[in-house]
Design an enzyme around this catalytic site. Sequence first.
Site, PDB file in Angstrom:
ATOM      1  N   HIS A  71      34.220  40.799  40.138  1.00  0.00           N
ATOM      2  CA  HIS A  71      33.633  40.381  38.862  1.00  0.00           C
ATOM      3  C   HIS A  71      32.180  39.958  39.064  1.00  0.00           C
ATOM      4  O   HIS A  71      31.851  39.322  40.072  1.00  0.00           O
ATOM      5  CB  HIS A  71      34.419  39.202  38.272  1.00  0.00           C
ATOM      6  CG  HIS A  71      35.884  39.460  38.118  1.00  0.00           C
ATOM      7  ND1 HIS A  71      36.814  39.041  39.056  1.00  0.00           N
ATOM      8  CD2 HIS A  71      36.574  40.104  37.144  1.00  0.00           C
ATOM      9  CE1 HIS A  71      38.021  39.409  38.659  1.00  0.00           C
ATOM     10  NE2 HIS A  71      37.906  40.060  37.511  1.00  0.00           N
TER      11      HIS A  71
ATOM     12  N   HIS B  60      31.177  32.106  38.327  1.00  0.00           N
ATOM     13  CA  HIS B  60      31.103  32.243  36.868  1.00  0.00           C
ATOM     14  C   HIS B  60      30.596  30.975  36.184  1.00  0.00           C
ATOM     15  O   HIS B  60      30.310  31.007  34.970  1.00  0.00           O
ATOM     16  CB  HIS B  60      32.477  32.585  36.283  1.00  0.00           C
ATOM     17  CG  HIS B  60      33.002  33.925  36.690  1.00  0.00           C
ATOM     18  ND1 HIS B  60      32.263  35.081  36.577  1.00  0.00           N
ATOM     19  CD2 HIS B  60      34.204  34.288  37.219  1.00  0.00           C
ATOM     20  CE1 HIS B  60      32.982  36.094  37.018  1.00  0.00           C
ATOM     21  NE2 HIS B  60      34.159  35.639  37.420  1.00  0.00           N
TER      22      HIS B  60
ATOM     23  N   ASP C 141      38.791  40.233  45.512  1.00  0.00           N
ATOM     24  CA  ASP C 141      39.569  40.869  44.453  1.00  0.00           C
ATOM     25  C   ASP C 141      39.149  42.310  44.172  1.00  0.00           C
ATOM     26  O   ASP C 141      39.670  42.936  43.251  1.00  0.00           O
ATOM     27  CB  ASP C 141      39.534  40.033  43.162  1.00  0.00           C
ATOM     28  CG  ASP C 141      38.173  39.438  42.869  1.00  0.00           C
ATOM     29  OD1 ASP C 141      37.194  39.776  43.569  1.00  0.00           O
ATOM     30  OD2 ASP C 141      38.078  38.617  41.942  1.00  0.00           O
TER      31      ASP C 141
ATOM     32  N   ASP D  12      32.391  39.940  45.058  1.00  0.00           N
ATOM     33  CA  ASP D  12      33.552  39.750  44.187  1.00  0.00           C
ATOM     34  C   ASP D  12      33.612  40.911  43.189  1.00  0.00           C
ATOM     35  O   ASP D  12      32.574  41.468  42.804  1.00  0.00           O
ATOM     36  CB  ASP D  12      33.402  38.432  43.435  1.00  0.00           C
ATOM     37  CG  ASP D  12      34.659  38.002  42.700  1.00  0.00           C
ATOM     38  OD1 ASP D  12      35.383  37.143  43.222  1.00  0.00           O
ATOM     39  OD2 ASP D  12      34.897  38.516  41.585  1.00  0.00           O
TER      40      ASP D  12
END
Length: 315
Positions: free
Chosen positions: A166, A127, A247, A164
């Site tokens: 996200h 990120h 995740d 991931d």
Amino acid sequence: MRTLYYSHPDFLAHDTGLAHPECPERLRVIAEALAAPKFAALTHVQAALPDDIEDKIGLVHGRAMIAKLLAEIPEHGLTNLDADTVVSPGSRQAALLAVAAVCDAVDKVCGGAADNAFCAVRPPGHHAMPDYPMGFCLFNNVAIAAEYARKGYGLERIAIVDFDVHHGNGTQAAFYDQPQVLYISSHQWPHYPGSGHPSEHGAGNILNLALATGSDGEVIRAKYRDTVFPALRKFAPQLVLISAGFDAHKDDPLASLRLTEADYHWLTEQLRAIAEDYCQGRLISVLEGGYNLRALANSVAAHVAALMGLVNEGV
């Protein structure tokens, strides 16, 4: 397969505060899982901090951003860089060592000293935008590894696969107009950070798979078979990098996909096979998310077993 496992005690000193999901215990449970007898052949590496570490970070992040971030790390206590991103006195060393680890992995794998590597680093990175940190992330470890490999080893085709849950908005931003880097992300949609719509193509080098809430391994395997693997084979990468977030596991508290350890093993096997077909097996995996400790430990064990060419037993 000779697989390197990067870790360092200083990663544990990145203190994110009470009840923060991105906690030091994540690396402790990974270390315990990878201490099992089946992983005896893993080569453990602790990367040293090179004198030119800020030059390496500067391959992706502006000098002003680097200086500002390092200046905000406190001498005592905790500081919030945003609502989610917390730093402590140990964060500086941890963040610098994370970059050092992934760059050393590039040296070892591209130099032929190892087939592949798993970098169990903190803080995570995907990120982190070129100009600011966010979402638990300080420096974008996998993006820096890609640029380091591209410029240091003259590679013209580097693939980054980000599974991931996200979307890796920082990695996408770093390479949005860079056709030498193929960025592929599968992620829950809609979800944090709000980017990663399939319409975001960059210079034809961005492939976003938006997964509906509740998607399970069967759905995700089909999407990889139909879309991701053909794109990778068409690209013919000279190095495969993985943003390895765990995740998307069915037990993770921060999202709502339904992958299992077996899915992570299968996915890693497929990516390793592509690396073997196109780039002499050169593959580097970098830890991102994963916040249920039991699921994280078991999923990493499955992932590393596949990197080592081991069958999926006991995970």
